[in-house]
Motif scaffolding. Structure first.
Motif, mmCIF file in Angstrom:
data_model
loop_
_atom_site.group_PDB
_atom_site.id
_atom_site.type_symbol
_atom_site.label_atom_id
_atom_site.label_comp_id
_atom_site.label_asym_id
_atom_site.label_seq_id
_atom_site.Cartn_x
_atom_site.Cartn_y
_atom_site.Cartn_z
ATOM 1 N N ASP A 70 4.638 1.622 -8.989
ATOM 2 C CA ASP A 70 3.664 1.361 -10.277
ATOM 3 C C ASP A 70 3.357 -0.400 -10.328
ATOM 4 O O ASP A 70 2.241 -0.725 -10.443
ATOM 5 C CB ASP A 70 4.078 1.926 -11.527
ATOM 6 C CG ASP A 70 4.362 3.173 -11.356
ATOM 7 O OD1 ASP A 70 3.809 3.819 -10.524
ATOM 8 O OD2 ASP A 70 5.212 4.058 -12.116
ATOM 9 N N VAL A 71 4.446 -1.106 -10.576
ATOM 10 C CA VAL A 71 4.404 -2.496 -10.514
ATOM 11 C C VAL A 71 3.806 -3.153 -9.570
ATOM 12 O O VAL A 71 2.789 -4.078 -9.973
ATOM 13 C CB VAL A 71 5.782 -3.194 -11.038
ATOM 14 C CG1 VAL A 71 5.816 -4.763 -11.158
ATOM 15 C CG2 VAL A 71 6.476 -2.709 -12.283
ATOM 16 N N ALA A 72 4.122 -2.879 -8.389
ATOM 17 C CA ALA A 72 3.467 -3.442 -7.010
ATOM 18 C C ALA A 72 2.039 -2.963 -7.087
ATOM 19 O O ALA A 72 1.133 -3.669 -6.672
ATOM 20 C CB ALA A 72 4.197 -2.904 -5.860
ATOM 21 N N SER A 73 1.660 -1.934 -7.414
ATOM 22 C CA SER A 73 0.227 -1.494 -7.300
ATOM 23 C C SER A 73 -0.476 -2.160 -8.514
ATOM 24 O O SER A 73 -1.650 -2.728 -8.072
ATOM 25 C CB SER A 73 0.233 0.160 -7.561
ATOM 26 O OG SER A 73 0.927 0.775 -6.531
ATOM 27 N N THR A 79 -4.582 -6.462 -9.585
ATOM 28 C CA THR A 79 -4.923 -7.761 -10.132
ATOM 29 C C THR A 79 -5.097 -8.867 -9.188
ATOM 30 O O THR A 79 -4.972 -9.878 -9.830
ATOM 31 C CB THR A 79 -3.885 -7.574 -11.342
ATOM 32 O OG1 THR A 79 -2.701 -7.915 -10.810
ATOM 33 C CG2 THR A 79 -4.133 -6.728 -12.290
ATOM 34 N N GLY A 80 -4.807 -8.740 -7.874
ATOM 35 C CA GLY A 80 -4.631 -9.753 -6.988
ATOM 36 C C GLY A 80 -3.409 -10.679 -7.117
ATOM 37 O O GLY A 80 -3.379 -11.665 -6.483
ATOM 38 N N LEU A 81 -2.556 -10.358 -7.924
ATOM 39 C CA LEU A 81 -1.080 -11.348 -7.965
ATOM 40 C C LEU A 81 -0.266 -11.050 -6.641
ATOM 41 O O LEU A 81 0.469 -12.017 -6.339
ATOM 42 C CB LEU A 81 -0.439 -10.741 -9.117
ATOM 43 C CG LEU A 81 -1.149 -11.067 -10.447
ATOM 44 C CD1 LEU A 81 -0.120 -10.461 -11.592
ATOM 45 C CD2 LEU A 81 -1.679 -12.636 -10.735
ATOM 46 N N TYR A 103 -0.911 -6.691 -0.351
ATOM 47 C CA TYR A 103 -0.662 -5.046 -0.200
ATOM 48 C C TYR A 103 0.754 -5.021 0.323
ATOM 49 O O TYR A 103 1.230 -3.779 0.301
ATOM 50 C CB TYR A 103 -1.658 -4.406 0.589
ATOM 51 C CG TYR A 103 -1.501 -3.083 0.621
ATOM 52 C CD1 TYR A 103 -2.112 -2.268 -0.297
ATOM 53 C CD2 TYR A 103 -1.094 -2.391 1.838
ATOM 54 C CE1 TYR A 103 -2.154 -0.841 -0.266
ATOM 55 C CE2 TYR A 103 -0.925 -1.062 2.038
ATOM 56 C CZ TYR A 103 -1.290 -0.279 0.761
ATOM 57 O OH TYR A 103 -1.091 1.039 0.953
ATOM 58 N N LEU A 104 1.444 -5.922 1.179
ATOM 59 C CA LEU A 104 2.552 -5.792 1.662
ATOM 60 C C LEU A 104 3.677 -5.146 0.830
ATOM 61 O O LEU A 104 4.569 -4.330 1.277
ATOM 62 C CB LEU A 104 3.126 -6.957 2.360
ATOM 63 C CG LEU A 104 4.498 -6.681 2.910
ATOM 64 C CD1 LEU A 104 4.426 -5.657 4.049
ATOM 65 C CD2 LEU A 104 4.920 -8.155 3.387
ATOM 66 N N ASN A 105 3.640 -5.425 -0.568
ATOM 67 C CA ASN A 105 4.586 -5.384 -1.532
ATOM 68 C C ASN A 105 4.333 -3.731 -1.907
ATOM 69 O O ASN A 105 5.328 -2.837 -2.198
ATOM 70 C CB ASN A 105 4.358 -6.041 -2.829
ATOM 71 C CG ASN A 105 4.947 -7.345 -2.676
ATOM 72 O OD1 ASN A 105 5.307 -7.780 -1.544
ATOM 73 N ND2 ASN A 105 4.858 -8.165 -3.809
ATOM 74 N N VAL A 106 3.185 -3.370 -2.168
ATOM 75 C CA VAL A 106 2.785 -1.902 -2.197
ATOM 76 C C VAL A 106 3.421 -1.097 -1.187
ATOM 77 O O VAL A 106 3.904 0.048 -1.270
ATOM 78 C CB VAL A 106 1.347 -1.623 -2.552
ATOM 79 C CG1 VAL A 106 1.212 -0.131 -2.401
ATOM 80 C CG2 VAL A 106 0.871 -2.483 -3.618
ATOM 81 N N ALA A 120 7.216 -0.722 -1.280
ATOM 82 C CA ALA A 120 7.451 -0.018 -2.304
ATOM 83 C C ALA A 120 7.171 1.575 -2.132
ATOM 84 O O ALA A 120 7.935 2.343 -2.285
ATOM 85 C CB ALA A 120 6.684 -0.367 -3.717
ATOM 86 N N GLN A 121 5.923 1.742 -1.489
ATOM 87 C CA GLN A 121 5.770 3.214 -1.169
ATOM 88 C C GLN A 121 6.607 3.832 -0.017
ATOM 89 O O GLN A 121 7.170 4.977 -0.112
ATOM 90 C CB GLN A 121 4.237 3.503 -0.694
ATOM 91 C CG GLN A 121 3.359 3.156 -1.844
ATOM 92 C CD GLN A 121 2.020 3.576 -1.195
ATOM 93 O OE1 GLN A 121 1.822 2.974 0.039
ATOM 94 N NE2 GLN A 121 1.009 3.659 -2.259
ATOM 95 N N ALA A 122 7.223 2.987 0.674
ATOM 96 C CA ALA A 122 8.114 3.327 1.703
ATOM 97 C C ALA A 122 9.613 3.861 1.118
ATOM 98 O O ALA A 122 10.279 4.744 1.385
ATOM 99 C CB ALA A 122 8.412 2.393 2.793
ATOM 100 N N ILE A 123 9.984 2.875 0.353
ATOM 101 C CA ILE A 123 11.113 3.026 -0.269
ATOM 102 C C ILE A 123 11.217 4.552 -1.244
ATOM 103 O O ILE A 123 11.881 5.046 -1.432
ATOM 104 C CB ILE A 123 11.495 1.824 -1.131
ATOM 105 C CG1 ILE A 123 11.891 0.507 -0.372
ATOM 106 C CG2 ILE A 123 12.808 1.938 -2.034
ATOM 107 C CD1 ILE A 123 12.164 -0.733 -1.105
ATOM 108 N N LEU A 124 9.922 4.435 -2.032
ATOM 109 C CA LEU A 124 9.700 5.678 -2.790
ATOM 110 C C LEU A 124 10.057 7.124 -2.041
ATOM 111 O O LEU A 124 10.633 7.968 -2.389
ATOM 112 C CB LEU A 124 8.598 5.685 -3.678
ATOM 113 C CG LEU A 124 8.492 6.949 -4.695
ATOM 114 C CD1 LEU A 124 9.439 7.201 -5.430
ATOM 115 C CD2 LEU A 124 6.981 6.826 -5.098
ATOM 116 N N LEU A 125 9.250 7.047 -1.049
ATOM 117 C CA LEU A 125 9.254 8.344 -0.023
ATOM 118 C C LEU A 125 10.458 8.466 0.548
ATOM 119 O O LEU A 125 11.016 9.678 0.560
ATOM 120 C CB LEU A 125 8.072 8.111 1.068
ATOM 121 C CG LEU A 125 8.216 9.231 1.867
ATOM 122 C CD1 LEU A 125 7.629 10.489 1.451
ATOM 123 C CD2 LEU A 125 7.145 8.870 2.945
#
Length: 513
Positions: free
Chosen positions: A445-448, A453-455, A458-461, A464-469
């Motif tokens: 959620d935070v990474a998304s 917001t451009g901070l 996309y690598l962070n997202v 994060a998605q890989a870790i969550l899955l």
């Protein structure tokens, strides 16, 4: 054996006066043999004592790494009952288990082996009784003319003759030293072994079905997770493409989003392989062709029930494999008695009676009757050590069965402790993994938000998605492992069976169950 031919005489013959005395002379040794039938030279069977711990180590309170104390639930019902799978409250599983009990071919094979073992008991029991046979014969004989003489002045005697015979033969070997009784006991114990093996086969197949069922439901849960993941990844890819077209992101982010989506789609496709294999395995267990069998998709939602554990000593009465090993000892002990009887003399009583005549008209008349009756005794004087070595073999077989029995009991304690520990630790691990999933979801959620917001890139997202899955998949895997461990615990506890359901020696000798 010398036959005693009965001579039929006229009423005035003095031999009629001595007939009762002759009958008494023959009857006395026979009654003496009958009196010896109570002897049994075989060893008395006593089940070896096995020390059992007072409680299961894993059934007591256990402290978790976080300081909490875990203790298995103590349901009011102290033991499992017959249809143990109903404890999961899964109607579809109940229906499949009922089909398995009727149509599983491994169970059918074990049942027929049991019926064959019961037939062997009947075969052994037949040796208690005498065998009676009857036969009829006719022969037309012609003697040599050169050997036939006739009186002077008369024609030669007829060289042709007839022989009509109708014998009834009886043979009986009294069970003087318990050979037959020990053989019957050995086959009856063998039938009990087969019965326990049948129950163990049922329990194994039932447990396998429940395990495959929960494995399949785990694949359904994983499929549901991956479908949701694919949808989320598709939305992320669309967002990344929009940002790329508006100049807020680069092509690298689009490629990463595409990789995430394609990986999720491939994983979703791969789930179908395992699910199909589990479905086919269940079809085999319930005796249906895999080509026409199917189970609707339904994610895993079943919770681990409270399983009554009881005491370690209860396993000696509740596990069919332990009962089988114990009855195998009794069977081996009876075989020692069978062999020990070979050291003693064998006595058999044989007799024959019937009608014999040279003409058909006189064949079945009183003067044509005959009979003979008498005992025969024999004893092996020298056999080159055969009996001694055979006795040593059967004794060693018995000792091996004792060792196997103790090993089966120890294995039962180990399996129960293993599955109790697995349930305890898996419960803690699932709680920990669920906390990890919550943290991973917060990371996504935070990474998304930071990406939108451009901070952050996309690598962070992507990370994060890989870790969550991965963590969500771990929870499902642990839940499946927890369910299968509960089934294995029930199996290690005997699945609701107990030794009172084992047929007695008398019941094992019945013609049908």
């Amino acid at each position: 054996m010398k036959h005693l031919l009965k001579s039929w005489s006229s009423p005035g013959d003095t031999r009629e006066i001595n007939k009762p005395r002759r009958i008494a002379t023959l009857a006395l040794p026979i009654f003496a043999l009958l009196g010896l039938q109570g002897c049994n030279v075989g060893p008395k069977y006593v089940r070896p004592a096995v020390s059992a711990p007072s409680t299961f180590k894993e059934s007591g309170p256990q402290q978790a790494p976080n300081g909490t104390v875990w203790k298995p639930a103590q349901p009011q019902d102290a033991i499992l009952r017959g249809k143990w799978w109903e404890i999961y409250q899964e109607p579809e599983l109940n229906s499949l288990e009922e089909k398995l009990n009727i149509s599983n071919q491994n169970i059918a094979r074990a049942f027929e082996n049991f019926m064959a073992a019961r037939a062997q008991v009947q075969q052994a029991r037949s040796n208690y009784y005498p065998t009676l046979s009857v036969g009829v014969s006719y022969a037309r004989n012609r003697s040599s003319q050169s050997q036939t003489t006739a009186a002077p002045g008369l024609s030669k005697a007829n060289p042709n003759s007839n022989a009509f015979n109708l014998p009834f033969d009886v043979a009986w070997e009294p069970d003087l030293w318990g050979r037959v009784r020990n053989t019957v006991r050995q086959t009856a114990n063998g039938a009990q072994v087969s019965s326990a093996d049948l129950e163990n086969q049922k329990l194994t197949e039932q447990a396998n079905l429940a395990i495959f069922y929960f494995e399949l439901r785990g694949e359904d849960a994983l499929e549901d997770l991956l479908r949701k993941t694919v949808e989320v990844d598709r939305q992320s890819l669309e967002l990344t493409r929009v940002l790329y077209k508006t100049g807020l992101d680069n092509d690298e982010a689009v490629a990463q989003a595409e990789i995430t989506l394609k990986s999720s789609q491939a994983a979703l496709t791969n789930v179908g392989i395992a699910r199909a294999q589990f479905e086919h395995a269940i079809a085999l267990l319930v005796g249906e062709p895999a080509s026409t069998f199917s189970i609707p998709v339904k994610p895993l939602t079943t919770q681990v029930p409270d399983i009554p554990v009881g005491l370690p000593s209860d396993l000696l009465e509740r596990r069919p494999d332990i009962a089988s090993a114990e009855r195998a000892m009794a069977e081996a002990n009876a075989l020692i008695g069978v062999q020990k009887a070979a050291y003693y003399p064998t006595v058999s009583i044989t007799g024959t009676a019937g009608f014999a005549a040279s003409t058909f008209s006189k064949w079945l008349t009183s003067p044509s009757r005959y009979w003979s009756l008498g005992p025969t005794a024999s004893e092996t004087v020298f056999d080159g050590g055969l009996r001694k070595s055979t006795m040593a073999q059967f004794t060693a077989n018995y000792n091996a069965d004792v060792a196997n029995y103790k090993q089966v009991v120890l294995a039962a304690f180990q399996q129960t402790e293993d599955n109790l520990a697995a349930l305890r630790l898996l419960t803690q691990e699932i709680e920990q993994e669920q906390e990890t999933v919550a943290s991973a979801q917060r990371f996504v959620d935070v990474a998304s938000v930071r990406y939108k917001t451009g901070l952050d890139p996309y690598l962070n997202v992507f990370t994060a998605q890989a870790i969550l899955l991965a963590n969500q998949q771990s929870v499902i895997s642990l839940r499946v492992q927890q369910m299968t461990s509960s089934v294995q615990l029930i199996e290690s506890l005997g699945g609701g069976w107990d030794v009172t359901q084992l047929p007695t020696e008398q019941q094992a000798q019945a013609k049908r169950p």
